[in-house]
Design a protein around this motif. Structure first.
Motif, PDB file in Angstrom:
ATOM      1  N   UNK A  35      37.848  44.065  44.943  1.00 29.30           N
ATOM      2  CA  UNK A  35      36.687  43.507  45.636  1.00 29.30           C
ATOM      3  C   UNK A  35      35.566  44.551  45.738  1.00 29.30           C
ATOM      4  N   UNK A  36      35.900  45.745  46.204  1.00 27.54           N
ATOM      5  CA  UNK A  36      34.887  46.799  46.333  1.00 27.54           C
ATOM      6  C   UNK A  36      34.282  47.126  44.972  1.00 27.54           C
ATOM      7  N   UNK A  37      35.107  47.169  43.960  1.00 26.70           N
ATOM      8  CA  UNK A  37      34.645  47.467  42.603  1.00 26.70           C
ATOM      9  C   UNK A  37      33.670  46.383  42.136  1.00 26.70           C
ATOM     10  N   UNK A  43      26.868  43.318  36.909  1.00 28.64           N
ATOM     11  CA  UNK A  43      27.166  42.615  35.663  1.00 28.64           C
ATOM     12  C   UNK A  43      28.531  41.940  35.828  1.00 28.64           C
ATOM     13  N   UNK A  44      28.868  41.051  34.917  1.00 32.37           N
ATOM     14  CA  UNK A  44      30.198  40.423  34.990  1.00 32.37           C
ATOM     15  C   UNK A  44      31.324  41.433  34.739  1.00 32.37           C
ATOM     16  N   UNK A  45      32.472  41.174  35.323  1.00 32.49           N
ATOM     17  CA  UNK A  45      33.651  42.001  35.099  1.00 32.49           C
ATOM     18  C   UNK A  45      34.124  41.907  33.653  1.00 32.49           C
ATOM     19  N   UNK A  46      34.649  43.009  33.143  1.00 36.08           N
ATOM     20  CA  UNK A  46      35.243  43.045  31.814  1.00 36.08           C
ATOM     21  C   UNK A  46      36.730  43.369  31.957  1.00 36.08           C
ATOM     22  N   UNK A  47      37.464  43.238  30.870  1.00 36.59           N
ATOM     23  CA  UNK A  47      38.864  43.621  30.894  1.00 36.59           C
ATOM     24  C   UNK A  47      39.005  45.118  31.168  1.00 36.59           C
ATOM     25  N   UNK A 117      33.160  30.755  51.101  1.00 33.04           N
ATOM     26  CA  UNK A 117      32.453  31.392  49.977  1.00 33.04           C
ATOM     27  C   UNK A 117      31.756  32.694  50.380  1.00 33.04           C
ATOM     28  N   UNK A 118      31.612  33.565  49.412  1.00 35.24           N
ATOM     29  CA  UNK A 118      30.775  34.749  49.546  1.00 35.24           C
ATOM     30  C   UNK A 118      30.252  35.097  48.154  1.00 35.24           C
ATOM     31  N   UNK A 119      29.573  36.209  48.007  1.00 32.27           N
ATOM     32  CA  UNK A 119      28.888  36.493  46.745  1.00 32.27           C
ATOM     33  C   UNK A 119      29.797  36.901  45.592  1.00 32.27           C
ATOM     34  N   UNK A 120      31.076  37.226  45.860  1.00 28.76           N
ATOM     35  CA  UNK A 120      31.960  37.608  44.756  1.00 28.76           C
ATOM     36  C   UNK A 120      33.093  36.623  44.506  1.00 28.76           C
TER      37      UNK A 120
END
Length: 176
Positions: A35-37, A43-47, A117-120
């Motif tokens: 979550x913190x990361x 940008x969107x998360x990557x593998x 809901x929240x932003x992540x």
């Protein structure tokens, strides 16, 4: 020491429970690294991000464990990181799948409380929550881990988790 891992889809109360258990039993809590990361990204998360999250979480959890608290609560671990990657990228990543969980006791919180809901958070629709829950359960099964499933409203799940932790701590000799 009892190493407890809380797992479950978004908005099931993992972080709230982790803080409550830490305070109630005088243990340590490893916050949800993913979550913190994610909150720090623009940008969107990557593998590759999931691989980094796994490394960062393990380092934080191992550092906390080195302090030998009676209870170490991990707000998610590699099981959830792997399930997240499965949901986001469409398949189980062999790198994440090869990383072991260090948990002694795994709790899987059922997705039977309202989504906040929240932003992540991204899996808020009922069908998406169930699909994510199935991915998590599948990851546990693939690892041969039998989590304790806990559901009910937030008060009921807190009571159930506290009782479970109390019973497990009673079986842990001091300094173990």
């Amino acid at each position: 020491m009892l190493r407890l891992v809380l797992s479950g889809v978004e908005s099931t109360g993992k972080s709230t429970l982790a803080a409550h258990l830490e305070q109630m039993f005088g243990g340590l809590c490893v916050p949800e690294v993913g979550r913190a990361y994610t909150e720090a990204l623009d940008r969107p998360l990557t593998l590759a991000d999931h691989h980094a999250i796994a490394r960062l979480h393990r380092a934080a959890a191992d550092a906390a464990a080195a302090q030998s608290p009676p209870l170490l609560v991990e707000d998610t671990d590699i099981v959830m990181t792997t399930a997240w990657a499965t949901m986001l990228f469409g398949g189980r990543d062999p790198v994440l799948a090869a990383l072991p969980s260090a948990g002694d006791l795994h709790i899987l919180l059922e997705p039977d409380v309202p989504f906040v809901p929240d932003r992540v958070r991204i899996f808020g629709e009922p069908e998406a929550r169930l699909a994510f829950h199935r991915a998590i359960a599948g990851e546990f099964a693939a690892r041969g881990i039998a989590p304790v499933a806990i559901g009910g409203d937030r008060a009921a799940r807190q009571t159930a988790v506290v009782d479970l932790v109390r019973r497990h701590l009673a079986r842990c000799p001091p300094g173990s």
